[in-house]
Design an enzyme around this catalytic site. Structure first.
Site, PDB file in Angstrom:
ATOM      1  N   GLU A  37       0.820  -1.213   0.000  1.00  0.00           N
ATOM      2  CA  GLU A  37       0.000   0.000   0.000  1.00  0.00           C
ATOM      3  C   GLU A  37       0.857   1.267   0.000  1.00  0.00           C
ATOM      4  O   GLU A  37       0.586   2.233   0.702  1.00  0.00           O
ATOM      5  CB  GLU A  37      -0.939  -0.005   1.210  1.00  0.00           C
ATOM      6  CG  GLU A  37      -1.892  -1.185   1.202  1.00  0.00           C
ATOM      7  CD  GLU A  37      -2.820  -1.202   2.397  1.00  0.00           C
ATOM      8  OE1 GLU A  37      -4.035  -1.250   2.184  1.00  0.00           O
ATOM      9  OE2 GLU A  37      -2.314  -1.170   3.533  1.00  0.00           O
ATOM     10  N   ASP A 111      -8.289  -9.336   2.694  1.00  0.00           N
ATOM     11  CA  ASP A 111      -8.180  -8.568   3.926  1.00  0.00           C
ATOM     12  C   ASP A 111      -8.904  -9.364   4.998  1.00  0.00           C
ATOM     13  O   ASP A 111      -8.687 -10.561   5.129  1.00  0.00           O
ATOM     14  CB  ASP A 111      -8.769  -7.168   3.739  1.00  0.00           C
ATOM     15  CG  ASP A 111      -8.062  -6.127   4.603  1.00  0.00           C
ATOM     16  OD1 ASP A 111      -7.594  -6.498   5.692  1.00  0.00           O
ATOM     17  OD2 ASP A 111      -7.974  -4.961   4.206  1.00  0.00           O
ATOM     18  N   GLU A 139     -14.045  -4.566  11.797  1.00  0.00           N
ATOM     19  CA  GLU A 139     -13.934  -3.460  10.836  1.00  0.00           C
ATOM     20  C   GLU A 139     -14.876  -3.619   9.656  1.00  0.00           C
ATOM     21  O   GLU A 139     -15.517  -2.660   9.222  1.00  0.00           O
ATOM     22  CB  GLU A 139     -12.491  -3.366  10.339  1.00  0.00           C
ATOM     23  CG  GLU A 139     -12.254  -2.234   9.348  1.00  0.00           C
ATOM     24  CD  GLU A 139     -10.823  -2.193   8.861  1.00  0.00           C
ATOM     25  OE1 GLU A 139     -10.518  -1.320   8.041  1.00  0.00           O
ATOM     26  OE2 GLU A 139     -10.009  -3.024   9.298  1.00  0.00           O
TER      27      GLU A 139
END
Length: 224
Positions: A37, A111, A139
């Site tokens: 990232e 993820d 999340e």
């Protein structure tokens, strides 16, 4: 790839490890996220993850420290499918890491999404000590506003058959059986601790903490 590494880099990290341990004598490990990232890492210097990890492992070894290297290496500019990026970068490095190294693998390849298969790196690196990373915080499941029990999610992953090297070897088997005597292994949790008096804000979120602890202790256990 350069034939030799810059010795000043290794010297800097060795000095930094010495400095940290002088201030924190029981400091145990470096946890690294690199080349993911947009973050820097050994790839920016035409080096492999093994080269970067082993340099850090050498710096912290005199203090009995370890390096935990996250395999979350998503890079949007690469044309390869995101699910395969980690596998393609790390599987060929199996067996090339230092003895005080552990590879930290998310339980799922993208993820911590609600539905994904298990990460393809489990079972693909039989000579590298593994550590599974799970998500205790919700999340992608309503954050802290919805009631969700995660034990069954982790159990599903742990009981998945990797077919590596044969049918019947589950993710739990990969985590439970050290790659060599005394080799590191384990499960890590991305937590939901906050400033609430009971840490997580609700008793039900504490149930996820409890389930994490039980399955970390016995990865063949039952989420029920």
């Amino acid at each position: 790839m350069p034939k030799t590494a810059d010795p000043q880099v290794a010297a800097w990290w060795t000095a930094k490890a010495d400095e940290i341990h002088a201030r924190i004598p029981d400091f145990g490990m470096f946890l690294i996220k690199a080349n993911s990232e947009g973050q820097p890492g050994p790839g920016d210097y035409q080096r492999s993850h093994a080269a970067g990890a082993n340099m850090l492992a050498a710096a912290i070894r005199p203090h009995d420290g370890i390096v935990m290297w996250r395999v979350f290496v998503y890079a949007s500019e690469k044309p390869e499918d995101r699910v395969r990026q980690t596998y393609s970068e790390f599987a060929p490095l199996d067996g090339k890491f230092a003895g005080n190294f552990i590879v930290q693998v998310k339980n799922r390849p993208i993820d911590f999404e609600p539905r994904e298969p298990f990460h393809p790196s489990f079972g693909a690196m039989p000579r590298t000590p593994p550590r599974m990373e799970v998500h205790i915080a919700k999340e992608f499941r309503g954050s802290a506003t919805h009631l969700v029990y995660l034990g069954t999610v982790w159990q599903e992953i742990l009981r998945s058959d990797t077919y590596r090297p044969r049918k019947g070897k589950t993710v739990a088997d990969v985590l439970d059986r050290p790659v060599r005597p005394g080799a590191l292994r384990g499960i890590a949790g991305v937590s939901n601790i906050g400033t609430d008096r009971n840490w997580s804000g609700s008793q039900f979120d504490q149930a996820n903490w409890y389930a994490f602890g039980r399955l970390a202790w016995n990865s063949h256990g039952d989420a029920r």
